[in-house]
Enzyme design. Structure first.
Site, PDB file in Angstrom:
ATOM      1  CE  LYS A  37      24.323 -28.069 -47.508  1.00 49.97           C
ATOM      2  NZ  LYS A  37      24.591 -28.560 -45.936  1.00 49.97           N
ATOM      3  CE  LYS A  91      34.566 -24.700 -48.804  1.00 47.74           C
ATOM      4  NZ  LYS A  91      34.788 -25.508 -47.512  1.00 47.74           N
ATOM      5  CE  LYS A 137      32.077 -25.051 -41.170  1.00 53.53           C
ATOM      6  NZ  LYS A 137      32.280 -25.693 -42.246  1.00 53.53           N
ATOM      7  CB  THR A 168      35.659 -33.296 -48.086  1.00 52.62           C
ATOM      8  OG1 THR A 168      33.937 -33.209 -47.969  1.00 52.62           O
ATOM      9  CG2 THR A 168      36.284 -32.242 -47.885  1.00 52.62           C
ATOM     10  CG  ASN A 214      34.790 -37.074 -43.866  1.00 50.95           C
ATOM     11  OD1 ASN A 214      34.908 -36.195 -44.662  1.00 50.95           O
ATOM     12  ND2 ASN A 214      33.866 -38.080 -43.738  1.00 50.95           N
ATOM     13  CB  SER A 217      26.098 -31.294 -49.081  1.00 53.23           C
ATOM     14  OG  SER A 217      26.578 -31.686 -47.696  1.00 53.23           O
TER      15      SER A 217
HETATM   16  P1  NAD Z   1      37.467 -34.617 -38.354  1.00 51.69           P
HETATM   17  O1  NAD Z   1      36.944 -34.377 -36.945  1.00 51.69           O
HETATM   18  O2  NAD Z   1      36.883 -35.850 -38.953  1.00 51.69           O
HETATM   19  O3  NAD Z   1      38.946 -34.678 -38.242  1.00 51.69           O
HETATM   20  C1  NAD Z   1      39.691 -33.805 -37.904  1.00 51.69           C
HETATM   21  C2  NAD Z   1      41.389 -34.283 -37.805  1.00 51.69           C
HETATM   22  O4  NAD Z   1      42.407 -33.276 -37.553  1.00 51.69           O
HETATM   23  C3  NAD Z   1      41.532 -35.355 -36.801  1.00 51.69           C
HETATM   24  O5  NAD Z   1      42.593 -36.478 -37.291  1.00 51.69           O
HETATM   25  C4  NAD Z   1      42.128 -34.736 -35.649  1.00 51.69           C
HETATM   26  O6  NAD Z   1      43.030 -35.552 -34.838  1.00 51.69           O
HETATM   27  C5  NAD Z   1      43.083 -33.716 -36.391  1.00 51.69           C
HETATM   28  N1  NAD Z   1      43.495 -32.563 -35.593  1.00 51.69           N
HETATM   29  C6  NAD Z   1      42.649 -31.826 -34.757  1.00 51.69           C
HETATM   30  N2  NAD Z   1      43.456 -30.991 -34.152  1.00 51.69           N
HETATM   31  C7  NAD Z   1      44.735 -31.108 -34.596  1.00 51.69           C
HETATM   32  C8  NAD Z   1      46.029 -30.551 -34.270  1.00 51.69           C
HETATM   33  N3  NAD Z   1      46.059 -29.681 -33.136  1.00 51.69           N
HETATM   34  N4  NAD Z   1      47.230 -31.071 -34.864  1.00 51.69           N
HETATM   35  C9  NAD Z   1      46.918 -31.993 -35.734  1.00 51.69           C
HETATM   36  N5  NAD Z   1      45.828 -32.721 -36.148  1.00 51.69           N
HETATM   37  C10 NAD Z   1      44.601 -32.384 -35.428  1.00 51.69           C
HETATM   38  O7  NAD Z   1      37.085 -33.483 -39.385  1.00 51.69           O
HETATM   39  P2  NAD Z   1      37.165 -33.339 -40.722  1.00 51.69           P
HETATM   40  O8  NAD Z   1      35.657 -33.290 -41.294  1.00 51.69           O
HETATM   41  O9  NAD Z   1      37.881 -34.123 -41.498  1.00 51.69           O
HETATM   42  O10 NAD Z   1      37.488 -31.745 -41.186  1.00 51.69           O
HETATM   43  C11 NAD Z   1      38.945 -31.537 -41.241  1.00 51.69           C
HETATM   44  C12 NAD Z   1      38.976 -29.912 -41.797  1.00 51.69           C
HETATM   45  O11 NAD Z   1      38.362 -29.995 -43.368  1.00 51.69           O
HETATM   46  C13 NAD Z   1      38.446 -29.111 -41.234  1.00 51.69           C
HETATM   47  O12 NAD Z   1      39.179 -27.779 -41.548  1.00 51.69           O
HETATM   48  C14 NAD Z   1      36.940 -28.799 -41.837  1.00 51.69           C
HETATM   49  O13 NAD Z   1      36.339 -27.535 -41.625  1.00 51.69           O
HETATM   50  C15 NAD Z   1      37.433 -29.158 -43.247  1.00 51.69           C
HETATM   51  N6  NAD Z   1      36.317 -29.765 -44.054  1.00 51.69           N
HETATM   52  C16 NAD Z   1      35.381 -30.682 -43.925  1.00 51.69           C
HETATM   53  C17 NAD Z   1      34.427 -31.006 -44.735  1.00 51.69           C
HETATM   54  C18 NAD Z   1      33.738 -32.485 -44.374  1.00 51.69           C
HETATM   55  O14 NAD Z   1      32.977 -32.733 -45.199  1.00 51.69           O
HETATM   56  N7  NAD Z   1      34.036 -33.150 -43.436  1.00 51.69           N
HETATM   57  C19 NAD Z   1      34.360 -30.346 -45.879  1.00 51.69           C
HETATM   58  C20 NAD Z   1      35.092 -29.154 -46.116  1.00 51.69           C
HETATM   59  C21 NAD Z   1      36.024 -28.870 -45.222  1.00 51.69           C
END
Ligand code: NAD
Length: 422
Positions: A66, A90, A102, A190, A221, A356
Site C-alpha cells: 500500500k 507506517k 510506493k 493526513t 493537501n 485509505s
Molecule cells: P502536494 O503536492 O499537495 O503539496 C506539496 C507542497 O509542497 C506544495 O505546497 C508545494 O508547493 C510544496 N513544495 C514543493 N517543493 C517545495 C520546496 N522545494 N520548498 C518548499 N515547498 C515545496 O503534496 P502533499 O500530498 O501535501 O504531500 C506533502 C508531503 O506529505 C509529502 O512528503 C508526502 O509524501 C507526504 N504525505 C502525503 C500524504 C497524503 O495523503 N497526501 C500522506 C502521507 C504523507
C-alpha cells in the site's frame, strides 16, 4: 548528502539495536522485496514522449502493498524505495493489514495540460496494471497526484481488466473522488491527523493551544488541512512557504484567503500583494522562515528539508512531520539536544493511509460511511497511536521516532515469527 533510502536504513538499524530485533527480520526490512521500473510512450502534440516510472513493493508480510504515487521531476529509485519502506513501517504502526509500497513518475505535472495528464496517467496504469490489484498492491495519491488522477487510473485499470472476475473494482486505488468511490474525509485525513498529533501532545503536556503559533512549509493537501484543523483549535499560523516563496504575518495569516490565492495562482508567490484586506503578509526567505520563533513547526513539503544548518536555527517546542522524511539524521540529533520534540512522519502523517484503509473497506463492502463517522474514527485512532508511542518512548527512554520504528519493527517481527518464516 545522504539519500533518503540510506537514511531510512540507518533509522531501522538504530531502532533495531535499541529493541534487539531479530537479525533476519532486520535484513528483510532493510531491502525492498520488488523493484519495478518501466518506460512507456505517450503521444503528446503529435510527438511521442517516453516516460519513466517506478513501483517499489517493499514488504507484504502484513497484507497487500500500500502506498502513494508521486509525480515530481526529482522522483528516482532511491527516493521511491525510501518512501515505500516508510509505508511498511507506517502501516504496521497503525496496525493496518497492509504492507508498504510506493510509486513515482519522473515528470513535472505542471508542464502538462489536464488532457495530457490524463493520457500519461492512463499510460502509467497500463505499465503498472499487472503488478497491482485490490489484494495485491493498492496505490493512492502523493505529491503531484490527486483524486482526479486516481479516478483516471481506476477507470483505465478496469478497462484493461474488463471481463475479469469482477466488472468494476474500485478498491484497487484509494484517494479517489467521492463520485468514483472515494471516502468522505480522505482528502483532509493526513493534514487533520497531523493536527490531532499536536492536540494530543498538548493534552499530554497540559499546554493550552489557544493563541499558540505555528508555521508550515508546504501548503498542498497535507499543509492546508493541517492549518484548517489547527485554526479550529484557536492556533495562529504566522508563516508559511511553498515552492513559490515564504510569507510571514505576526497577527496571523488568513488561511481561506491563502487557499483562494493558491487555487488561482498555483503557489504562494504574490500573496504579499495588497490585493485585498488579508493579502498583507510580508515575503521572507526560507532561512528567515526556519529561524522564526514559533510554538509548532510543520514540515509538509518534501524530504530532507530540515538539515543540520536549519536544525541549528529552528526555535520551537514541537515539530510535527507532515512530510515523509523531512528531517535528516544529523538534524535529528541537534533537535534532540535542543530539547525539541519531533513527532515523526510515520506517526504524524499516518491519518492518510488510515482513511485509505477505510475507503478500501467501504469499496469492498459496497458501502459509504458518513463523514462524521470517518472523522471520529480517524481522531480516535490518531490519539491512540500517539499515546502508545509516547508510552513506548518512555519505556525505552528514546525519541518518538525511535519508539515508532520499534513498535513497527516488533509487529513485523511477531508476524514473521508466528508464520514461521524466520
Ligand atoms: P502536494 O503536492 O499537495 O503539496 C506539496 C507542497 O509542497 C506544495 O505546497 C508545494 O508547493 C510544496 N513544495 C514543493 N517543493 C517545495 C520546496 N522545494 N520548498 C518548499 N515547498 C515545496 O503534496 P502533499 O500530498 O501535501 O504531500 C506533502 C508531503 O506529505 C509529502 O512528503 C508526502 O509524501 C507526504 N504525505 C502525503 C500524504 C497524503 O495523503 N497526501 C500522506 C502521507 C504523507
Amino acid at each position: 548528502m545522504v539519500n533518503a533510502f540510506k537514511m531510512v536504513q540507518s533509522q531501522i538499524n538504530n531502532a533495531a539495536k535499541i529493541c534487539r530485533l531479530n537479525n533476519n527480520v532486520k535484513s528483510i526490512i532493510l531491502e525492498p522485496k520488488n523493484k519495478i521500473s518501466f518506460s512507456f510512450p505517450v503521444k503528446i502534440d503529435n510527438k511521442t514522449e517516453i516516460f519513466h516510472g517506478y513501483r517499489i513493493q517493499h514488504n507484504n508480510v502484513l497484507g497487500p502493498f500500500k502506498g502513494g504515487l508521486r509525480f515530481h521531476p526529482d522522483v528516482n529509485l532511491e527516493e521511491v524505495s525510501a518512501l515505500a519502506t516508510w509505508m511498511t513501517l507506517k502501516c504496521a504502526l497503525q496496525d493496518l493489514p497492509y504492507g508498504g509500497g510506493k510509486g513515482g513518475l519522473t515528470i513535472n505535472p505542471y508542464d502538462y495540460s489536464q488532457e495530457e495528464l490524463q493520457q500519461i496517467s492512463r499510460g502509467f496504469t497500463h505499465a503498472l496494471h499487472e503488478y497491482i490489484g485490490t489484494d495485491k498492491d493498492v496505490p493512492a495519491p502523493d505529491v503531484g497526484t490527486n483524486p482526479q488522477i486516481m479516478d483516471w487510473m481506476t477507470d483505465e485499470y478496469n478497462k484493461i481488466n474488463k471481463g475479469g472476475a469482477s466488472d468494476h473494482i474500485k478498491s484497487v486505488f484509494t484517494g479517489k473522488s467521492i463520485e468514483c468511490g472515494g471516502s468522505q474525509g480522505r482528502e483532509e485525513a493526513t493534514g487533520r491527523g497531523v493536527a490531532m498529533c499536536v492536540k494530543e501532545w498538548a493534552i499530554q503536556n497540559k499546554i493550552p493551544l489557544e493563541g499558540k503559533t505555528y508555521t508550515i512549509q508546504g501548503f498542498g493537501n497535507v499543509g492546508k488541512y493541517a492549518a484548517k484543523t489547527m485554526e479550529s483549535f484557536g492556533m495562529k499560523l504566522i508563516a508559511v512557504g511553498d515552492h513559490g516563496g515564504y510569507v510571514y504575518r505576526e497577527e496571523g495569516i488568513h488561511i481561506d484567503s491563502l487557499i483562494d490565492h493558491i487555487n488561482t495562482i498555483g503557489s504562494i508567490k504574490g500573496f504579499w500583494g495588497p490585493t485585498n484586506g488579508y493579502h498583507c503578509a510580508e515575503p521572507i526567505s526560507a532561512d528567515e522562515f526556519f529561524k522564526l520563533k514559533t510554538d509548532v513547526l510543520i514540515p509538509a513539503a518534501l524530504e530532507m528539508q530540515i538539515d543540520e544548518t536549519r536544525a541549528k536555527i529552528i526555535d520551537c517546542q514541537l515539530i510535527v512531520e507532515g512530510a515523509n522524511g523531512p528531517t535528516t539524521e544529523d538534524a535529528d540529533k541537534i533537535l534532540k539536544d535542543k530539547n525539541i520534540t519531533v513527532i515523526p512522519d510515520i506517526l504524524a502523517n499516518s491519518g492518510g493511509v488510515l482513511v485509505s484503509y477505510y475507503e478500501w473497506l467501504q469499496n469492498k463492502q459496497n458501502m459509504s460511511w458518513e463523514k462524521e463517522d470517518v472523522i471520529k474514527k480517524l481522531d480516535v485512532k490518531m490519539g491512540q497511536c500517539y499515546n502508545k508511542i509516547d508510552q513506548l518512548s518512555k519505556k525505552y527512554n528514546c525519541t518518538m521516532r525511535e519508539a515508532s520504528f520499534i513498535y513497527s519493527l516488533q509487529s513485523l517481527e511477531k508476524m514473521y515469527m508466528n508464520k514461521g518464516l524466520i
